[in-house]
Scaffold this active site. Structure first.
Site, PDB file in Angstrom:
ATOM      1  N   ALA A  12      43.918  28.293  39.349  1.00 39.50           N
ATOM      2  CA  ALA A  12      43.067  29.003  40.324  1.00 39.50           C
ATOM      3  C   ALA A  12      42.840  28.216  41.614  1.00 39.50           C
ATOM      4  O   ALA A  12      43.151  28.696  42.708  1.00 39.50           O
ATOM      5  CB  ALA A  12      41.727  29.383  39.677  1.00 39.50           C
ATOM      6  N   ARG A  23      49.426  29.829  54.494  1.00 43.54           N
ATOM      7  CA  ARG A  23      49.275  31.024  55.319  1.00 43.54           C
ATOM      8  C   ARG A  23      48.704  30.670  56.694  1.00 43.54           C
ATOM      9  O   ARG A  23      49.132  31.203  57.711  1.00 43.54           O
ATOM     10  CB  ARG A  23      48.346  32.020  54.617  1.00 43.54           C
ATOM     11  CG  ARG A  23      48.000  33.201  55.486  1.00 43.54           C
ATOM     12  CD  ARG A  23      47.051  34.166  54.797  1.00 43.54           C
ATOM     13  NE  ARG A  23      47.803  35.294  54.283  1.00 43.54           N
ATOM     14  CZ  ARG A  23      47.308  36.520  54.123  1.00 43.54           C
ATOM     15  NH1 ARG A  23      46.053  36.775  54.401  1.00 43.54           N
ATOM     16  NH2 ARG A  23      48.042  37.502  53.670  1.00 43.54           N
ATOM     17  N   GLU A  34      52.601  20.818  38.527  1.00 44.41           N
ATOM     18  CA  GLU A  34      51.903  21.392  37.366  1.00 44.41           C
ATOM     19  C   GLU A  34      52.464  20.771  36.091  1.00 44.41           C
ATOM     20  O   GLU A  34      53.672  20.762  35.873  1.00 44.41           O
ATOM     21  CB  GLU A  34      52.072  22.916  37.360  1.00 44.41           C
ATOM     22  CG  GLU A  34      51.651  23.630  36.095  1.00 44.41           C
ATOM     23  CD  GLU A  34      50.176  23.436  35.707  1.00 44.41           C
ATOM     24  OE1 GLU A  34      49.309  23.447  36.603  1.00 44.41           O
ATOM     25  OE2 GLU A  34      49.918  23.238  34.497  1.00 44.41           O
ATOM     26  N   CYS A  44      41.946  33.396  31.049  1.00 48.39           N
ATOM     27  CA  CYS A  44      40.922  34.338  30.581  1.00 48.39           C
ATOM     28  C   CYS A  44      41.534  35.555  29.905  1.00 48.39           C
ATOM     29  O   CYS A  44      40.871  36.251  29.145  1.00 48.39           O
ATOM     30  CB  CYS A  44      40.063  34.813  31.747  1.00 48.39           C
ATOM     31  SG  CYS A  44      39.262  33.478  32.622  1.00 48.39           S
ATOM     32  N   TYR A 429      21.153  54.949  43.157  1.00 47.99           N
ATOM     33  CA  TYR A 429      20.816  55.819  42.036  1.00 47.99           C
ATOM     34  C   TYR A 429      21.540  57.142  42.158  1.00 47.99           C
ATOM     35  O   TYR A 429      21.551  57.783  43.198  1.00 47.99           O
ATOM     36  CB  TYR A 429      19.307  56.072  41.997  1.00 47.99           C
ATOM     37  CG  TYR A 429      18.926  57.278  41.167  1.00 47.99           C
ATOM     38  CD1 TYR A 429      19.314  57.362  39.835  1.00 47.99           C
ATOM     39  CD2 TYR A 429      18.198  58.326  41.713  1.00 47.99           C
ATOM     40  CE1 TYR A 429      18.980  58.471  39.074  1.00 47.99           C
ATOM     41  CE2 TYR A 429      17.854  59.437  40.962  1.00 47.99           C
ATOM     42  CZ  TYR A 429      18.255  59.515  39.636  1.00 47.99           C
ATOM     43  OH  TYR A 429      17.925  60.599  38.887  1.00 47.99           O
TER      44      TYR A 429
END
Lengths: 454, 454
Positions: A12, A23, A34, A44, A429
């Site tokens: 992340a 960018r 990594e 997750c 509502y």
């Protein structure tokens, strides 16, 4: 020639930082290192892949090194671990985990986004086959293989946190018998025990046996090295051919130990509002870095993907030469287990007590949707400080449509709202999606009355 | 002997005020005067009773005069209209609508909570049988009787606001052919036309014929006085044996006209932050009173039940001798029509332009729930002012779980947040109930980039 930025960690925080920097500054060369076999994956989503809801493993992975290069112009090197920092030479020693070969890579700016690592249990048998932790995507593949082998009929989950709850549902969905062992008096310490008990009932209603206030004495193994059970401290033995341990995480900071990069009091890397460490040109973001808690005003370790992504964005902007600040977060999280969702933000009662606040709390049951639209009662708890009248936190347990309302309180916390201001929030509502008096407002009103002694 | 407070109007504002005052000051005598046959009803639930989702009419009514007296110690007089104020004598002339008898009632404090009244169309045929407005619960009963008589096969709804949309769904559910006529270029002016077009598509996908930019020329009647059609200006004729008109509402302020009670620029009753009118001891709350819009800082007419209830609460507290303030609201509303929910808060683009803001907007499509949990793309639009960088408003069209997120922006608006602060809101994530980057945050990030010209 443009600058070269290195990012250690391809999840992340690292991915967001790399993408944002590239960018904003397309002439940059950006390389992501990594240690695992995948970048940019959804840890997750793992329980939902194991349960079969996510159809393919690849659905958990957003980028491959190829697509990252093609779509974003960012290089990624998998199975490559940074093993030593050489800040004076603006270099990092990296090791190819396949070949074992080491190499020195230079950088102009460096981001450390190594995330967290799972705590492990220091008991006999933890290395048995069939005993897993769940912190990298490979763990999920290993669990999946173990399940597919048909050997697992009875699972014991050690630790009643997010992973424990979600995996309990996933494994029940695969037809396993499931027991959950939690050392605290209540499961899911992210919320107060009186709220967590609702989750425990939901687990038990779905045939998960829950043992609270119990620790693991040892893992029992067969002669072939596979797990056969979990023995609780005190002697009770649970049969198990699959054990998942989720007993907490800590920041993964081995790389910076012994360097000039300062750790904060939480053990995670201390960072400025620009996500810079104490060593110039070295940034840190994500679960290895500290996060300022906007309620306490102090930095701490709060390992959440949402915060990691935002920190990565800020780090990437600063690495690209912009000036960008990360203000902090309020520990907002959610979980769903079987038919019940839970969410929290800010501080729990225990956390707020420990911080020295004068805690007043209100707990109400109410519907976030008219009953004739199927709205069922949900439970809302809100805390405030009776001295400053500021909101301190909230917890919701109930429907999905209820749990997402936690974001209202998260927003109010970021704005340092008092309970008096919060009683008048103008919330939407319509019968299909709300009630004239939101249970949040009913709780705020009750909290206000309690503070005023009426 | 205790004081006697009178409340004119037995709905959201009046009932809340009466209940709050009586609770804080039990020695008070409180009487609620209501012109209709019911107090304390949910006008918002009416379409859902007509569609059959709300099983019984009584489910729409929270209190009868008997239960109000028994449970809260408050008297209510139905079919009793206040016809004249006598402030110098602290009295009100009331008329019993059954007998026509008038009577003078004294008060110590008075609350005017007369709500709104529907605008009516000034065309030939509006008094035909089968032509209705929908603003009182009795209207719903009359429509229900008309439907039950079996005479209605084709309905024309005049006005594409909340009532028009919800009634379109209710009447389709009853098997009627439905056409909707809206005089503006787009239906549902509570949101911008580009967002409202999504709702129009949803109506059309459910076989509701939508005519925008068209006004009604006349109502066509049969010789027996029943409606047979609606002729649009320009000549096109729509067959109709049921016509519902919802072409706007205005504050119901006949009672105060000619008195010393000052009206605000919006035509509603001007009130202080304590909900007091310009005449001492006379309060006003709910849709007949003005509401400060927290984005513009100015009072206006914003007829919403949620705001009415909060104003009633504050009025009741002040009437009971407490000191309590109502800060204002931000025009948060929601609607659901067939499978699509929509919500808004703050200002629309048109409203913000009119207020002189330098509007920058961001519109994104995104999921508020992982796709493998059934999350479908929703559309989020957020507006900010490029000068102050403050948020101005937001609109969401999509799933129910998406629409309720409008409350996050409503809360941010109440806190006068800038877009920069809002990019870092710590919103909950778990795959069943959220996404790592909430579409709200994606829109905030885009808005920030637009404002910075990146």
């Amino acid at each position: 020639m443009g600058e070269h930025h290195l990012v250690i960690g391809g999840n992340a925080a690292g991915m967001t930082a790399a993408s944002r920097a590239k960018r904003l500054s397309p002439s940059l060369a950006v390389t992501v290192l990594e240690a695992s076999r995948h970048i940019s994956y959804s840890i997750c989503g793992l329980p939902y892949w194991l349960s079969g809801r996510v159809p393919r493993f690849d659905d958990l992975v957003y980028f491959t090194p190829e697509s990252l290069q093609n779509e974003r112009g960012i290089a990624a090197r998998l199975q490559t671990r940074a093993v030593e920092l050489l800040p004076s030479r603006r270099s990092v020693v990296v090791e190819d985990l396949g070949s074992g070969r080491k190499e020195v890579l230079r950088y102009d700016k460096l981001l450390i986004a190594t995330g967290y690592q799972p705590a492990s249990l220091d008991v006999e048998g933890v290395d048995a086959k069939g005993v897993f932790t769940v912190s990298r995507i490979e763990d999920g593949q290993a669990i999946s293989d173990w399940l597919d082998s048909g050997r697992a009929q009875q699972a014991v989950l050690v630790g009643g946190g997010y992973v424990g709850l979600e995996m309990a549902e996933a494994l029940r969905g695969r037809g396993l018998q499931v027991a959950l062992v939690e050392k605290s008096a209540a499961i899911f310490p992210a919320i107060d025990p009186d709220m967590a008990s609702l989750l425990q009932s939901e687990l038990e209603a779905n045939s998960v046996r829950v043992f609270t206030g119990r620790t693991v004495g040892r893992i029992v193994t067969r002669s072939d090295g596979t797990v056969s059970g979990v023995e609780l401290a005190g002697g009770h033995q649970l049969q198990a051919d699959l054990v998942l341990m989720d007993i907490g995480v800590k920041p993964r900071v081995d790389l910076v130990q012994g360097s000039d990069i300062r750790l904060g009091g939480s053990g995670a890397i201390a960072v400025s509002e620009r996500m810079e460490t104490s060593v110039p040109s070295i940034y840190a973001a994500g679960n290895c870095a500290e996060t300022v808690h906007l309620v306490t005003g102090r930095p701490g370790f709060d390992p959440l993907g949402t915060v990691a992504a935002k920190q990565g964005r800020v780090a990437g902007e600063n690495m690209a030469g912009r000036v960008s600040y990360f203000r902090g977060a309020v520990s907002t999280t959610a979980v769903k287990v079987f038919g019940l969702a839970a969410a929290r933000t800010g501080l729990t009662t225990e956390e707020a007590d420990r911080e020295g606040f004068q805690v007043v709390e209100a707990r109400v049951e109410g519907r976030f949707q008219a009953s004739y639209f199927g709205g069922k009662p949900s439970t809302v708890k809100i805390l405030a400080d009776s001295v400053s009248r500021r909101l301190l936190g909230a917890q919701i347990v109930g429907s999905e449509l209820a749990s997402v309302r936690i974001d209202v309180v998260a927003t109010a916390l970021a704005a340092r709202m008092t309970v008096d201001e919060a009683t008048q929030l103008d919330l939407a509502y319509a019968p299909p999606v709300g009630t004239l008096w939101s249970p949040l407002l009913i709780a705020m009103n009750l909290l206000q009355r309690r503070m005023d002694g009426r």
